[in-house]
Enzyme design. Structure first.
Site, PDB file in Angstrom:
ATOM      1  N   GLY A  23       3.669   1.702  -3.351  1.00 24.15           N
ATOM      2  CA  GLY A  23       4.774   1.453  -2.440  1.00 24.15           C
ATOM      3  C   GLY A  23       4.405   0.403  -1.420  1.00 24.15           C
ATOM      4  O   GLY A  23       3.349  -0.242  -1.499  1.00 24.15           O
ATOM      5  N   SER A  24       5.283   0.235  -0.449  1.00 20.27           N
ATOM      6  CA  SER A  24       5.047  -0.786   0.576  1.00 20.27           C
ATOM      7  C   SER A  24       3.900  -0.401   1.507  1.00 20.27           C
ATOM      8  O   SER A  24       3.243  -1.277   2.078  1.00 20.27           O
ATOM      9  CB  SER A  24       6.327  -1.006   1.382  1.00 20.27           C
ATOM     10  OG  SER A  24       6.763   0.210   1.965  1.00 20.27           O
ATOM     11  N   PHE A  25       3.655   0.913   1.650  1.00 22.07           N
ATOM     12  CA  PHE A  25       2.623   1.357   2.584  1.00 22.07           C
ATOM     13  C   PHE A  25       1.274   1.593   1.915  1.00 22.07           C
ATOM     14  O   PHE A  25       0.249   1.591   2.583  1.00 22.07           O
ATOM     15  CB  PHE A  25       3.072   2.637   3.296  1.00 22.07           C
ATOM     16  CG  PHE A  25       4.120   2.394   4.342  1.00 22.07           C
ATOM     17  CD1 PHE A  25       3.774   2.046   5.632  1.00 22.07           C
ATOM     18  CD2 PHE A  25       5.463   2.509   4.031  1.00 22.07           C
ATOM     19  CE1 PHE A  25       4.736   1.817   6.600  1.00 22.07           C
ATOM     20  CE2 PHE A  25       6.442   2.279   4.988  1.00 22.07           C
ATOM     21  CZ  PHE A  25       6.085   1.921   6.278  1.00 22.07           C
ATOM     22  N   LYS A  43      -4.021   9.293  -1.885  1.00 23.08           N
ATOM     23  CA  LYS A  43      -3.127   8.320  -1.267  1.00 23.08           C
ATOM     24  C   LYS A  43      -3.933   7.375  -0.388  1.00 23.08           C
ATOM     25  O   LYS A  43      -4.596   7.816   0.558  1.00 23.08           O
ATOM     26  CB  LYS A  43      -2.051   9.029  -0.450  1.00 23.08           C
ATOM     27  CG  LYS A  43      -0.908   8.136  -0.007  1.00 23.08           C
ATOM     28  CD  LYS A  43       0.215   8.955   0.606  1.00 23.08           C
ATOM     29  CE  LYS A  43       1.414   8.093   0.932  1.00 23.08           C
ATOM     30  NZ  LYS A  43       2.533   8.893   1.491  1.00 23.08           N
ATOM     31  N   ASP A 133      13.326  11.238   4.775  1.00 16.90           N
ATOM     32  CA  ASP A 133      13.232  10.417   3.561  1.00 16.90           C
ATOM     33  C   ASP A 133      13.390  11.294   2.309  1.00 16.90           C
ATOM     34  O   ASP A 133      12.559  11.252   1.398  1.00 16.90           O
ATOM     35  CB  ASP A 133      11.899   9.667   3.517  1.00 16.90           C
ATOM     36  CG  ASP A 133      11.909   8.527   2.507  1.00 16.90           C
ATOM     37  OD1 ASP A 133      13.009   8.094   2.117  1.00 16.90           O
ATOM     38  OD2 ASP A 133      10.821   8.081   2.101  1.00 16.90           O
TER      39      ASP A 133
END
Length: 454
Positions: A23-25, A43, A133
């Site tokens: 993802g973006s993060f 993660k 989210d």
């Protein structure tokens, strides 16, 4: 640049095996604990995104939610190769993964997802945490489990925090497809907004469409257009193709105010009533697993009849050899006749098999296949003993002439292929303890005794 690679071992106990998503993060890897051999989700936050503090916030949220069921359990967190890392237990695949497999979820499965997520949201809202989210990618489940898990608390908000935004309009936060109207308006989100996002997710899972999905991603005003469409769309149009319980849910959510007290139990009841009206349990993927297990069980039961099948082979094999022996060895002859009834136009095929053992013993038995009978039976008559299946063959004593035995022997040499197929058919399909085959035979076949033609 991200330096973490597959094969790295974090904290000398967690090995990175493969990449799951990005993802973006950051990036999520699949790994295993070297000690326990259990799978974990690793993660890794991108270095350029470290200033946002997304991973640190998620660690804080999971620590506060420790002990809440169906929430990721934090295993380890820290820094490795100058990257912030969080490790949790592996919880399965997301709903998008299952949607690609099953194309369309059953309504029962969607009701189960809704019921469980409402319970999870109630638990995290009690801890004053707002997820912000809710989307299918953040909803996980295992193939062998009926449970649903809610993950990714990177942009969650702790309502207990004393921090307040000075800006009148907040920047958009969330996923545009499922975000609440408050996120589009730049208003501080409350627990009711999680319920609104959940509603959009459930509608999408049911119809695989939302009215604002047609807006091009390249459109500069896309967020504003989606927000305005969410405000103006009629609920009947939004919930078109969904059960009435979904319309009731959205009507309740749309009428909520930021300070309203949420009735989670009432909302779960909308979906619980649907779950109680069916005998099916679990989700689509767990129901499929149950079906596969039943199929394997039935196959195992059929394989338990291997001894009977092998007995057929042992009968057939010596049978082929005995045709070349003298008259003192037992032989078998088969006859086939087609009998037509002139009364009702039906027909059936009649078979007879005569087994001899020189001049000492002889036995004959027969069966007929008819298209209008519904029972399976072998009846006792004359010198024939009654048998329930072709496993047992009653032998009777009789003296036959040498010429008759010679005729049987000659017939056997001429029709050996027919006899083998017939014996194989009767041994496997009639003597095989298969409940499905037995049901077919009870509807279509009847076994009768054929009298001796001595």
């Amino acid at each position: 640049m991200l330096q973490i690679q597959i094969g790295d071992i974090i904290d000398n106990q967690y090995e990175i095996l493969k990449k799951l998503s990005q993802g973006s993060f950051g990036i999520v890897f699949y790994g295993k604990s070297i000690k326990t051999k259990k799978g974990v989700a690793i993660k890794v936050e991108k270095q350029e995104m470290a200033n946002f503090g997304s991973l640190i916030r998620e660690v804080e949220m999971l620590s506060k939610l420790k002990g809440v069921p169906q929430i990721p359990e934090l295993v380890w967190y820290g820094e490795y190769k100058k990257c912030n890392i969080m490790i949790t237990k592996m919880l399965g695949h997301d709903l998008i993964y299952y949607q690609k497999q099953y194309k369309q979820f059953s309504q029962h499965s969607i009701n189960s997802i809704a019921y469980q997520l409402l319970w999870i949201l109630e638990q995290i809202h009690k801890q004053n945490i707002i997820h912000r989210d809710i989307k299918p990618e953040n909803i996980l489940s295992k193939n062998e489990s009926d449970k649903i898990y809610l993950i990714d608390f990177g942009i969650s908000k702790d309502a207990d925090s004393n921090f307040t935004h000075k800006k009148k309009v907040l920047p958009f936060i969330g996923t545009s497809r499922y975000a609440c109207i408050s996120a589009h308006q730049g208003i501080e989100q409350t627990p009711k907004d999680d319920l609104e996002s959940l509603g959009y997710v459930l509608i999408y899972l049911t119809t695989q469409h939302l009215p604002w999905m047609n807006i091009e991603k390249t459109d500069v005003q896309r967020l504003d257009k989606i927000g305005k469409l969410k405000e103006s769309v009629l609920l009947e149009e939004l919930c078109f193709g969904c059960p009435n319980s979904m319309l009731k849910y959205m009507r309740y959510v749309k009428e909520l105010k930021p300070t309203s007290r949420l009735k989670y139990g009432m909302l779960r009841g909308l979906f619980l009533s649907k779950l109680q009206n069916t005998n099916k349990l679990g989700l689509d993927w767990t129901n499929q697993g149950m079906k596969l297990e039943k199929k394997k069980h039935h196959k195992k039961q059929r394989n338990s009849c291997d001894l009977n099948f092998q007995s057929c082979v042992t009968i057939r094999r010596p049978f082929l050899i005995e045709t070349q022996t003298n008259l003192n060895v037992k032989t078998i002859a088969a006859q086939e006749e087609l009998i037509v009834s002139s009364d009702n136009g039906t027909s059936h095929t009649q078979f007879s098999i005569v087994e001899t053992k020189g001049s000492k013993n002889s036995v004959q038995y027969g069966f007929s296949v008819s298209d209008n009978v519904d029972c399976l039976a072998i009846q006792q008559n004359n010198n024939m003993a009654k048998v329930s299946t072709f496993e047992g063959i009653a032998e009777v004593c009789s003296l036959q002439s040498q010429s008759f035995e010679q005729q049987l022997m000659e017939s056997e040499h001429q029709d050996i292929e027919i006899k083998c197929n017939l014996l194989h058919f009767t041994s496997v399909y009639f003597n095989f303890k298969n409940p499905i085959q037995q049901q077919i035979f009870k509807q279509h076949y009847q076994v009768k005794e054929i009298k001796s033609k001595n």
